[in-house]
Design a protein around this motif. Structure first.
Motif, short mmCIF file in Angstrom:
data_model
loop_
_atom_site.label_atom_id
_atom_site.label_comp_id
_atom_site.label_asym_id
_atom_site.label_seq_id
_atom_site.Cartn_x
_atom_site.Cartn_y
_atom_site.Cartn_z
N THR A 1 0.83 -1.21 0.00
CA THR A 1 0.00 0.00 0.00
C THR A 1 0.86 1.26 0.00
OG1 THR A 1 -0.15 -0.06 2.43
CG2 THR A 1 -1.94 -1.12 1.18
N ALA A 2 2.04 1.18 0.61
CA ALA A 2 2.93 2.34 0.64
C ALA A 2 3.37 2.71 -0.77
CB ALA A 2 4.15 2.05 1.51
N TYR A 3 3.61 1.70 -1.59
CA TYR A 3 4.06 1.95 -2.96
C TYR A 3 2.94 2.51 -3.82
CZ TYR A 3 5.61 0.87 -7.74
OH TYR A 3 5.94 0.94 -9.06
N TYR A 4 1.78 1.88 -3.77
CA TYR A 4 0.68 2.29 -4.64
C TYR A 4 0.01 3.58 -4.15
CZ TYR A 4 0.95 -2.07 -7.27
OH TYR A 4 1.37 -3.10 -8.08
N PHE A 5 -0.36 3.60 -2.87
CA PHE A 5 -1.02 4.80 -2.36
C PHE A 5 -0.05 5.96 -2.23
CE2 PHE A 5 -4.38 1.86 -0.98
CZ PHE A 5 -5.50 2.60 -1.31
N GLY A 6 1.23 5.65 -2.02
CA GLY A 6 2.22 6.72 -1.91
C GLY A 6 2.28 7.56 -3.17
N THR A 7 2.13 6.91 -4.30
CA THR A 7 2.11 7.63 -5.57
C THR A 7 0.86 8.49 -5.71
OG1 THR A 7 3.38 5.87 -6.64
CG2 THR A 7 2.16 7.36 -8.09
N ALA A 8 -0.29 7.88 -5.41
CA ALA A 8 -1.56 8.56 -5.63
C ALA A 8 -1.83 9.65 -4.60
CB ALA A 8 -2.69 7.54 -5.61
N LEU A 9 -1.36 9.43 -3.38
CA LEU A 9 -1.71 10.36 -2.29
C LEU A 9 -0.62 11.41 -2.03
CD1 LEU A 9 -3.33 7.93 0.30
CD2 LEU A 9 -4.48 9.51 -1.26
N LEU A 10 0.36 11.48 -2.92
CA LEU A 10 1.43 12.45 -2.72
C LEU A 10 0.88 13.87 -2.61
CD1 LEU A 10 4.46 12.98 -2.49
CD2 LEU A 10 4.54 13.20 -4.98
N LEU B 1 4.21 3.68 -12.08
CA LEU B 1 2.82 3.97 -11.73
C LEU B 1 2.53 5.42 -12.08
CD1 LEU B 1 2.34 2.33 -8.21
CD2 LEU B 1 1.41 1.54 -10.37
N VAL B 2 1.42 5.63 -12.74
CA VAL B 2 1.02 6.97 -13.13
C VAL B 2 -0.29 7.33 -12.44
CG1 VAL B 2 0.41 8.50 -15.03
CG2 VAL B 2 2.17 6.73 -15.36
N PHE B 3 -0.28 8.43 -11.71
CA PHE B 3 -1.50 8.91 -11.03
C PHE B 3 -2.30 9.77 -12.00
CE2 PHE B 3 -3.24 12.33 -8.07
CZ PHE B 3 -4.42 11.63 -7.85
N SER C 1 -9.02 4.09 -3.77
CA SER C 1 -9.04 2.64 -3.55
C SER C 1 -10.02 1.91 -4.46
CB SER C 1 -9.38 2.34 -2.08
OG SER C 1 -10.75 2.60 -1.81
N GLU C 2 -10.96 2.64 -5.05
CA GLU C 2 -11.95 2.02 -5.94
C GLU C 2 -11.37 1.73 -7.33
OE1 GLU C 2 -14.76 0.87 -5.14
OE2 GLU C 2 -15.01 1.74 -3.15
N GLY C 3 -10.17 2.21 -7.59
CA GLY C 3 -9.54 1.95 -8.88
C GLY C 3 -9.91 2.99 -9.93
N GLY C 4 -9.14 2.99 -11.02
CA GLY C 4 -9.40 3.90 -12.11
C GLY C 4 -8.61 5.18 -12.08
N PHE C 5 -7.81 5.37 -11.00
CA PHE C 5 -7.04 6.61 -10.87
C PHE C 5 -5.54 6.36 -10.85
CE2 PHE C 5 -11.09 7.08 -8.52
CZ PHE C 5 -11.71 7.98 -9.38
N ILE C 6 -5.14 5.09 -10.92
CA ILE C 6 -3.74 4.73 -11.00
C ILE C 6 -3.57 3.78 -12.18
CG2 ILE C 6 -1.81 3.56 -9.87
CD1 ILE C 6 -2.87 4.43 -7.21
#
Length: 338
Positions: free
Chosen positions: A77-86, A150-152, A138-143
Motif C-alpha cells: 500500500t505504501a508503494y501504490y497509495f504513496g504515488t496517488a496520495l502524494l 505507476l502513473v497517477f 481505492s476504488e480503482g481507475g485513478f492509477i
C-alpha cells in the motif's frame, strides 16, 4: 479467521475511531467559526472550547495507529497509495499543521483572532475532504501501470462524479456527527441556549448526510460496479441497519429527547455504514492491484502486529474513557465551573 482479516479489521476499528473523534473535533471548529461570524459565539463557543481543550491533542492518535498499521501489515500500500496520495496527502498534512498551530496560537497567544478562527473552521472541512480521496482512489481507475512505472491520473480524480460525491459525504457527515455530539454535550451542561442552536445544526445536517450517502451509491454503481454489486447482494443489511439507526437518532433529536441515546445511534449509523463499505470492498485494498493477500507482510510479522495493535486498542480506549470521565463529563467541568 485468517490473520489478514484480523489485521484489516483491527485497522478498520482504528480508522472508525478516528472518523468519530476527528469528526467531532473538525465540526466543532467549523461551528465555532460560524458562531463568530453570525454573532452567536457567546452562545456556543465557550461550550465548544470546553470540549476541545482536553481532546484536541489526542484526536490524531487513531490516525497514526492506522497509518503505521496499514504500512506494516500491507507494505504494498505504501508503494501504490504513496504515488496517488502524494498531492492530497501533502495537502492534508499542511492543513493539519495549520489547524494545530491555530489552536495553540488562539488559546495560548492572540485571543479571538479572526484569521486563526477562520483557518480553524476552514481546515475542519478541508481535512476530511482531502483525506476522503484515499477511499476514492481505492476504488480503482485513478492509477495506471505503464511498464514499471505507476502513473497517477489526477485529471480523472478531479473530474470524477464518484470522487466529488465522497468529498460531499465526508464534509456533511463531519458536521452531522459533530452537531449530534455537541447537542448531547450542551444537554449535559444544562446550557439551554447552546442546546437549541446545536440541535438545529444537527437536524439541518441530517438530511444532507443521508442524501449524500445515496449519491455515493449512485455514483459508485457507475464507477465500480463489482463493489456496488457486492454491497447490494451481500451487505445490504448493514446499510439498512445504518439507515434505521439514522432515523432513530434524528427522531430523538427532533423530539428533544434522550440526546445521549441519539448520539449512540449516530455512532451505530456510521459503524454499520463504515464496516459495510469496508467488508464489501474486500479483498481489495486498491482495486485491482492490491488485496489483503497479495500485499500482506510475512506471517510472523503479521501476528506480531495484530497482537501489538490489539494491545494498543485495549490501552487507547480506556485512556479516552478516563479522559472523558475526568474532564469532558465531569459534573463541574461540563458546566464551566472549573
Amino acid at each position: 479467521m485468517e490473520i489478514q482479516l484480523v489485521g484489516i479489521t483491527v485497522l478498520w476499528l482504528f480508522l472508525y475511531g478516528y472518523l468519530i473523534v476527528a469528526s467531532v473535533d473538525f465540526g466543532a471548529g467549523f461551528f465555532a467559526y460560524y458562531g463568530k461570524i453570525t454573532k452567536q459565539d457567546h452562545i456556543i463557543n465557550k461550550l465548544i472550547s470546553r470540549y476541545l481543550s482536553p481532546v484536541w491533542e489526542v484526536t490524531n492518535v487513531f490516525f497514526v495507529f492506522f497509518f503505521v498499521g496499514i504500512v506494516g501489515f500491507f507494505p504494498d500500500t505504501a508503494y501504490y497509495f504513496g504515488t496517488a496520495l502524494l498531492v492530497p496527502g501533502s495537502i492534508s498534512l499542511v492543513l493539519l499543521a495549520i489547524r494545530g498551530s491555530f489552536y495553540a496560537f488562539n488559546n495560548y497567544g492572540a485571543k479571538d483572532n479572526n484569521i486563526y478562527m477562520f483557518l480553524y473552521g476552514a481546515t475542519g472541512l478541508l481535512i476530511p475532504a482531502s483525506l476522503s480521496t484515499a477511499l476514492t482512489i481505492s476504488e480503482g481507475g485513478f492509477i495506471e501501470k505503464r511498464g514499471d512505472k505507476l502513473v497517477f491520473l489526477a485529471k480523472e480524480l478531479f473530474t470524477n462524479p464518484y470522487s466529488w460525491s465522497v468529498v460531499i459525504l465526508a464534509i456533511v457527515s463531519v458536521l452531522f456527527i459533530s452537531a449530534s455530539f455537541l447537542t448531547y454535550y450542551a444537554d449535559r451542561a444544562e446550557d439551554q441556549k447552546a442546546l437549541e442552536l446545536l440541535r438545529g445544526f444537527a437536524l439541518f445536517w441530517s438530511l444532507p448526510t443521508i442524501l449524500a450517502s445515496f449519491l455515493v451509491f449512485v455514483t459508485l454503481r457507475q464507477h465500480n460496479f463489482i463493489h456496488f454489486e457486492n454491497i447490494i447482494v451481500r451487505y445490504w443489511w448493514m446499510f439498512v441497519l445504518s439507515l434505521f439507526c439514522f432515523i432513530i437518532a434524528s427522531f430523538l433529536i427532533w423530539m428533544r429527547r434522550n440526546y445521549g441515546t441519539a448520539f449512540i445511534f449516530v455512532l451505530f449509523q456510521f459503524f454499520f455504514a463504515f464496516f459495510g463499505y469496508g467488508a464489501s470492498h474486500l479483498p481489495y485494498l486498491l482495486y485491482p492491484y492490491v488485496t489483503i493477500y497479495s500485499g500482506y507482510t510475512n506471517e510472523t510479522m503479521g501476528i506480531a502486529l495484530v497482537i501489538a495493535f490489539i494491545l494498543g486498542l485495549l490501552l487507547l480506549i480506556p485512556s479516552i474513557i478516563l479522559l472523558m470521565r475526568l474532564f469532558l463529563f465531569d459534573a463541574d467541568y461540563v458546566k464551566g465551573k472549573k
